[in-house]
Design a protein around this motif. Sequence first.
Motif, mmCIF file in Angstrom:
data_model
loop_
_atom_site.group_PDB
_atom_site.id
_atom_site.type_symbol
_atom_site.label_atom_id
_atom_site.label_comp_id
_atom_site.label_asym_id
_atom_site.label_seq_id
_atom_site.Cartn_x
_atom_site.Cartn_y
_atom_site.Cartn_z
ATOM 1 N N TYR A 190 1.294 7.242 -14.317
ATOM 2 C CA TYR A 190 0.726 6.323 -13.330
ATOM 3 C C TYR A 190 -0.031 5.188 -14.018
ATOM 4 O O TYR A 190 0.145 4.008 -13.683
ATOM 5 N N LEU A 191 -0.873 5.537 -14.970
ATOM 6 C CA LEU A 191 -1.694 4.535 -15.642
ATOM 7 C C LEU A 191 -0.836 3.596 -16.481
ATOM 8 O O LEU A 191 -1.104 2.390 -16.543
ATOM 9 N N ALA A 192 0.212 4.128 -17.114
ATOM 10 C CA ALA A 192 1.111 3.269 -17.898
ATOM 11 C C ALA A 192 1.854 2.293 -16.986
ATOM 12 O O ALA A 192 1.999 1.107 -17.310
ATOM 13 N N ALA A 193 2.309 2.780 -15.832
ATOM 14 C CA ALA A 193 3.065 1.923 -14.913
ATOM 15 C C ALA A 193 2.190 0.813 -14.341
ATOM 16 O O ALA A 193 2.590 -0.361 -14.317
ATOM 17 N N THR A 194 0.995 1.162 -13.875
ATOM 18 C CA THR A 194 0.129 0.144 -13.285
ATOM 19 C C THR A 194 -0.383 -0.829 -14.337
ATOM 20 O O THR A 194 -0.534 -2.022 -14.066
ATOM 21 N N GLU A 195 -0.629 -0.327 -15.539
ATOM 22 C CA GLU A 195 -1.041 -1.220 -16.630
ATOM 23 C C GLU A 195 0.030 -2.261 -16.905
ATOM 24 O O GLU A 195 -0.265 -3.459 -17.038
ATOM 25 N N ARG A 196 1.268 -1.824 -16.984
ATOM 26 C CA ARG A 196 2.380 -2.734 -17.268
ATOM 27 C C ARG A 196 2.494 -3.798 -16.179
ATOM 28 O O ARG A 196 2.684 -4.986 -16.466
ATOM 29 N N PRO A 229 0.795 -1.229 0.000
ATOM 30 C CA PRO A 229 0.000 0.000 0.000
ATOM 31 C C PRO A 229 0.827 1.279 0.000
ATOM 32 O O PRO A 229 0.436 2.274 -0.625
ATOM 33 N N GLU A 230 1.974 1.276 0.684
ATOM 34 C CA GLU A 230 2.805 2.482 0.717
ATOM 35 C C GLU A 230 3.373 2.801 -0.668
ATOM 36 O O GLU A 230 3.433 3.969 -1.079
ATOM 37 N N VAL A 231 3.768 1.770 -1.389
ATOM 38 C CA VAL A 231 4.279 1.970 -2.747
ATOM 39 C C VAL A 231 3.150 2.441 -3.665
ATOM 40 O O VAL A 231 3.341 3.336 -4.508
ATOM 41 N N ALA A 232 1.976 1.845 -3.494
ATOM 42 C CA ALA A 232 0.818 2.253 -4.294
ATOM 43 C C ALA A 232 0.482 3.724 -4.045
ATOM 44 O O ALA A 232 0.173 4.475 -4.973
ATOM 45 N N HIS A 233 0.547 4.130 -2.792
ATOM 46 C CA HIS A 233 0.293 5.530 -2.426
ATOM 47 C C HIS A 233 1.315 6.445 -3.100
ATOM 48 O O HIS A 233 0.955 7.479 -3.691
ATOM 49 N N ALA A 234 2.582 6.083 -3.021
ATOM 50 C CA ALA A 234 3.638 6.916 -3.601
ATOM 51 C C ALA A 234 3.489 7.025 -5.113
ATOM 52 O O ALA A 234 3.782 8.073 -5.708
ATOM 53 N N ARG A 235 3.016 5.964 -5.749
ATOM 54 C CA ARG A 235 2.851 5.968 -7.201
ATOM 55 C C ARG A 235 1.710 6.894 -7.622
ATOM 56 O O ARG A 235 1.786 7.555 -8.664
ATOM 57 N N LEU A 236 0.652 6.959 -6.814
ATOM 58 C CA LEU A 236 -0.526 7.761 -7.151
ATOM 59 C C LEU A 236 -0.415 9.206 -6.675
ATOM 60 O O LEU A 236 -1.080 10.099 -7.218
ATOM 61 N N GLU A 237 0.435 9.445 -5.694
ATOM 62 C CA GLU A 237 0.503 10.767 -5.058
ATOM 63 C C GLU A 237 0.767 11.917 -6.031
ATOM 64 O O GLU A 237 0.156 12.992 -5.909
ATOM 65 N N PRO A 238 1.664 11.772 -7.038
ATOM 66 C CA PRO A 238 1.890 12.890 -7.952
ATOM 67 C C PRO A 238 0.645 13.331 -8.713
ATOM 68 O O PRO A 238 0.497 14.514 -9.041
ATOM 69 N N VAL A 239 -0.249 12.392 -8.987
ATOM 70 C CA VAL A 239 -1.488 12.745 -9.691
ATOM 71 C C VAL A 239 -2.351 13.632 -8.808
ATOM 72 O O VAL A 239 -2.798 14.709 -9.225
ATOM 73 N N VAL A 240 -2.567 13.199 -7.583
ATOM 74 C CA VAL A 240 -3.417 13.970 -6.669
ATOM 75 C C VAL A 240 -2.776 15.314 -6.336
ATOM 76 O O VAL A 240 -3.470 16.343 -6.275
ATOM 77 N N SER A 241 -1.475 15.340 -6.143
ATOM 78 C CA SER A 241 -0.792 16.596 -5.827
ATOM 79 C C SER A 241 -0.935 17.606 -6.958
ATOM 80 O O SER A 241 -1.154 18.804 -6.719
ATOM 81 N N ALA A 242 -0.806 17.136 -8.198
ATOM 82 C CA ALA A 242 -0.935 18.043 -9.343
ATOM 83 C C ALA A 242 -2.359 18.568 -9.470
ATOM 84 O O ALA A 242 -2.577 19.748 -9.763
ATOM 85 N N VAL A 243 -3.341 17.709 -9.235
ATOM 86 C CA VAL A 243 -4.744 18.152 -9.272
ATOM 87 C C VAL A 243 -4.991 19.145 -8.145
ATOM 88 O O VAL A 243 -5.628 20.190 -8.338
ATOM 89 N N ASP A 244 -4.475 18.836 -6.965
ATOM 90 C CA ASP A 244 -4.649 19.713 -5.806
ATOM 91 C C ASP A 244 -4.024 21.087 -6.057
ATOM 92 O O ASP A 244 -4.547 22.121 -5.631
#
Length: 230
Positions: free
Chosen positions: A215-221, A186-201
Amino acid sequence: METLPRETIVDVLENKLREEILAGNHPAGSYLPPERELADGYGVTRTTLKHAFGRLVQSGLLETRHGVGTRVRDFVRFGGADLLPMLVRHSPDWLGEIFEVRRSIGALIAERAAMKATREQRAELRSLLAAVGDAEDGGDAQLADIEVHRALARATGNRVYTLLTNTLFNAYVPMRAHLVAPFRDPEVAHARLEPVVSAVDAGDAGAAKKAADAYLAATERIMLDALGIA
């Protein structure tokens, strides 16, 4: 109390007919054999067959014309995105195409969310992101991640984006146990998604689109590798 059976004969017949249609045993545009012949062939009553037909008509696989017969619809040509969950259950090959749409739509959603999100929606996104990192296991982190993306879609202010997001996740959820790889930590998942939320924020549309695409390319792979799909 007596436990009710999980599947009725209508359920079994519906599933059987669906698989035969999706497998191409009844080609698009073709008429099914007469009801009496089909009912006898499957060992069911015509009433049971009619109930199964009714469900398949509702799902968009069949169309019935009074006095003519029941025809297989060209669902790829005329069907809607609501068919995706059923198609994914039938064949995981659909996942590659779903991921392609997920990536392009997801990047646009993040970009628009950065432009349109209200203060309350930004606060909600931060809270939902925190839930990803606080999840007890990969399954919970995966579900928390889904809620972040639903919130991103709502933050666009465009209800169609929300419905498209829901449709894609409805297709994804039946196989989610096989797609948990990016969320096992979960911590790695959070770190991977955090840049998306930070940019939106921060209201940075360009950064949000770029972060979402990465993010979507990395998780898809990761998910496709776990499934053994190149």
